[in-house]
Write an enzyme that holds these catalytic residues in place. Structure first.
Site, PDB file in Angstrom:
ATOM      1  N   LYS A 231       5.816  -6.390 -15.798  1.00 43.32           N
ATOM      2  CA  LYS A 231       6.690  -5.211 -15.809  1.00 43.32           C
ATOM      3  C   LYS A 231       8.078  -5.526 -16.373  1.00 43.32           C
ATOM      4  CE  LYS A 231       3.358  -2.791 -14.285  1.00 43.32           C
ATOM      5  NZ  LYS A 231       2.948  -2.376 -12.968  1.00 43.32           N
TER       6      LYS A 231
HETATM    7  C1  LIG Z   1       1.829  -2.030 -12.025  1.00 42.13           C
HETATM    8  C2  LIG Z   1       1.542  -0.667 -11.503  1.00 42.13           C
HETATM    9  C3  LIG Z   1       1.313  -0.410 -10.143  1.00 42.13           C
HETATM   10  C4  LIG Z   1       1.170  -1.492  -9.129  1.00 42.13           C
HETATM   11  O1  LIG Z   1       2.196  -2.416  -9.108  1.00 42.13           O
HETATM   12  P1  LIG Z   1       1.886  -3.920  -8.575  1.00 42.13           P
HETATM   13  O2  LIG Z   1       3.263  -4.503  -8.450  1.00 42.13           O
HETATM   14  O3  LIG Z   1       1.057  -4.599  -9.608  1.00 42.13           O
HETATM   15  O4  LIG Z   1       1.222  -3.803  -7.282  1.00 42.13           O
HETATM   16  C5  LIG Z   1       1.114   0.900  -9.735  1.00 42.13           C
HETATM   17  N1  LIG Z   1       1.131   1.907 -10.613  1.00 42.13           N
HETATM   18  C6  LIG Z   1       1.326   1.710 -11.939  1.00 42.13           C
HETATM   19  C7  LIG Z   1       1.340   2.890 -12.864  1.00 42.13           C
HETATM   20  C8  LIG Z   1       1.523   0.421 -12.426  1.00 42.13           C
HETATM   21  O5  LIG Z   1       1.686   0.228 -13.733  1.00 42.13           O
END
Ligand SMILES: *Cc1c(COP(=O)(O)O)cnc(C)c1O
Length: 450
Positions: A231
């Site tokens: 991210k």
């Molecule tokens: C990455 C993501 C999540 C979950 O986040 P994590 O930190 O990997 O648990 C939830 N929703 C979306 C749209 C994402 O891209």
């Protein structure tokens, strides 16, 4: 298609960039020496050879932050002050009154649904075009996830279809700002007001994205962010809940801290009757503070590069970058999403187009598929707990409710992504991407046969 855009008031991203005129059309470099360049997949030179920016970006700032927490001996949120400092900084950066750091983006969504008391018998409306975590958090609560079709031009949840999916059982509407670009927030807020159902923003990909100048995560009852490795803000695993509702913030804190209230190290009386441990550590808080020294600049670099890329792609028929709803003033560009229309490439399949781009040195991915057709998802209709709770008839109807024809077309034939790290490169990199696509288009017939 033109009429549709006008009627719905879309603003093309190319127009948003507003830089087209300034560059006087396509730059001179373009195709002089490359006009006759063969695609790499047919034995020509690679358009792109330098490789894309590595991720994460870090230096001694991160090293010192981590060592400082290590040496303090205060490693958890109940021990030290760093996580509270991160929460204050992230809340301020987003213009929100409350931020709660949690152990992942999934944990942020879980905390919000837990604080709302979502459970068996409840329905939660979500887009079909999203990362599976959005679905998983609903199912872990034994609630029914209702999958809504995609607006093919924006890749976002179609809010009109979301409205049609609402029933007396709907307890939350959970749009996703997919790719880091805001969903149709005005339409969602109107739907929330009309129905009285809380809007939860899955902003896990949308750090610092803006709608009418205001950061996402501030519009619904709460917003969820992810700090997982891929991210735009990253501490390996982590997440946050943003909310402007003090009572809800307290309930979220309690839910993520075993039903115990208070902040930091002070325990108080809890709220609610169910909770868990989803705490983030001081190490991650310190990494996030260090990474945030770069965040704003990275957001600006992605924006500049993405706008330039969109401007370059505007001249290539059959490449359609995801459109923005008019309220969008900034995308986080976690993904650069676009549609590939093969009829403009002599019928060259999307798969072969991707192979050809990869051969040029450019990563490109079809991205999410048809979640509603995944065995992992359709199997819920034969899950013994769901059958006991909802009954066979309701679960059969659930399968039928999840039809998403626009998403089938988008993900089956058209959707493609470039990744955020590519947008941290140079302007020249963007030119090379466009150049690679032009080469492939010119030789599409030969590539299709190869
Ligand atoms: C990455 C993501 C999540 C979950 O986040 P994590 O930190 O990997 O648990 C939830 N929703 C979306 C749209 C994402 O891209």
């Amino acid at each position: 298609m033109k009429n549709k855009f006008n009627r719905r008031g879309f603003i093309g991203i190319a127009a948003m960039a507003g830089a087209g005129a300034a560059f006087g059309g396509l730059p001179q470099w373009s195709f002089a020496g490359l006009q006759d360049g063969k695609p790499a997949i047919l034995g020509g030179e690679k358009a792109y050879t330098a490789g894309f920016a590595s991720w994460p970006v870090f230096d001694t700032t991160e090293e010192q932050a981590l060592i400082s927490v290590l040496k303090s001996g205060k490693w958890g949120r109940l021990d030290g002050p760093i996580l509270a400092e991160f929460e204050k900084t992230y809340a301020d950066l987003n213009g929100a009154s409350h931020c709660l750091g949690v152990s992942s983006g999934t944990a942020a969504l879980t905390t919000i649904l837990g604080a709302l008391g979502i459970g068996p018998g409840d329905e939660v409306v979500i887009p079909v075009y999203t990362f599976i975590a959005t679905y998983n958090v609903v199912v872990l609560n034994y609630a029914l996830p209702i999958l809504v079709d995609t607006d093919i031009e924006t890749f976002q949840m179609d809010v009109k279809k979301a409205e049609a999916a609402v029933t007396a059982q709907t307890k939350a509407i959970m749009p996703v700002h997919i790719g880091g670009t805001p969903a149709d927030i005005d339409a969602l807020m109107r739907l929330g007001e009309k129905t009285g159902i809380p809007i939860i923003e899955d902003a896990c990909q949308a750090h610092l994205a803006e709608w009418k100048g205001k950061k996402v995560g501030n519009f619904g009852l709460a917003g969820a962010f992810s700090f997982q490795s891929s991210k735009n803000l990253n501490c390996a695993e982590g997440g946050a809940v943003l909310t402007n509702d003090a009572g809800f913030a307290r309930t979220c804190y309690t839910f993520h801290n075993q039903g115990q209230g208070g902040t930091g190290t002070s325990y108080g009386t809890g709220l609610g009757t169910r909770a868990t441990n989803l705490r983030l550590t001081e190490f991650q808080g310190s990494l996030l503070l260090a990474q945030m020294t770069r965040l704003q600049r990275q957001v600006e670099t992605r924006t500049e590069n993405a706008n330039y890329l969109t401007e370059l792609l505007a001249d290539i028929p059959g490449i359609e970058p995801a459109k923005w709803y008019p309220g969008t003033t900034r995308s986080a560009y976690h993904l650069y999403m676009f549609r590939y229309l093969k009829e403009h490439f002599h019928g060259l399949s999307r798969g072969k187009f991707v192979d050809a781009l990869n051969a040029e040195g450019i990563p490109c991915d079809p991205g999410y598929g048809q979640m509603n057709r995944d065995a992992y998802v359709t199997g819920l209709a034969s899950n013994s707990h769901y059958l006991r709770m909802y009954g066979e008839k309701a679960m059969k109807e659930w399968l039928e409710r999840n039809q998403c024809p626009q998403n089938d077309t988008l993900t089956g034939e058209q959707s493609l992504w470039f990744f955020q790290t590519m947008l941290l490169g140079t302007r020249e990199n963007m030119e090379q991407i466009a150049e690679a696509i032009r080469k492939i288009q010119k030789y599409a017939k030969q590539i299709a046969k190869a």
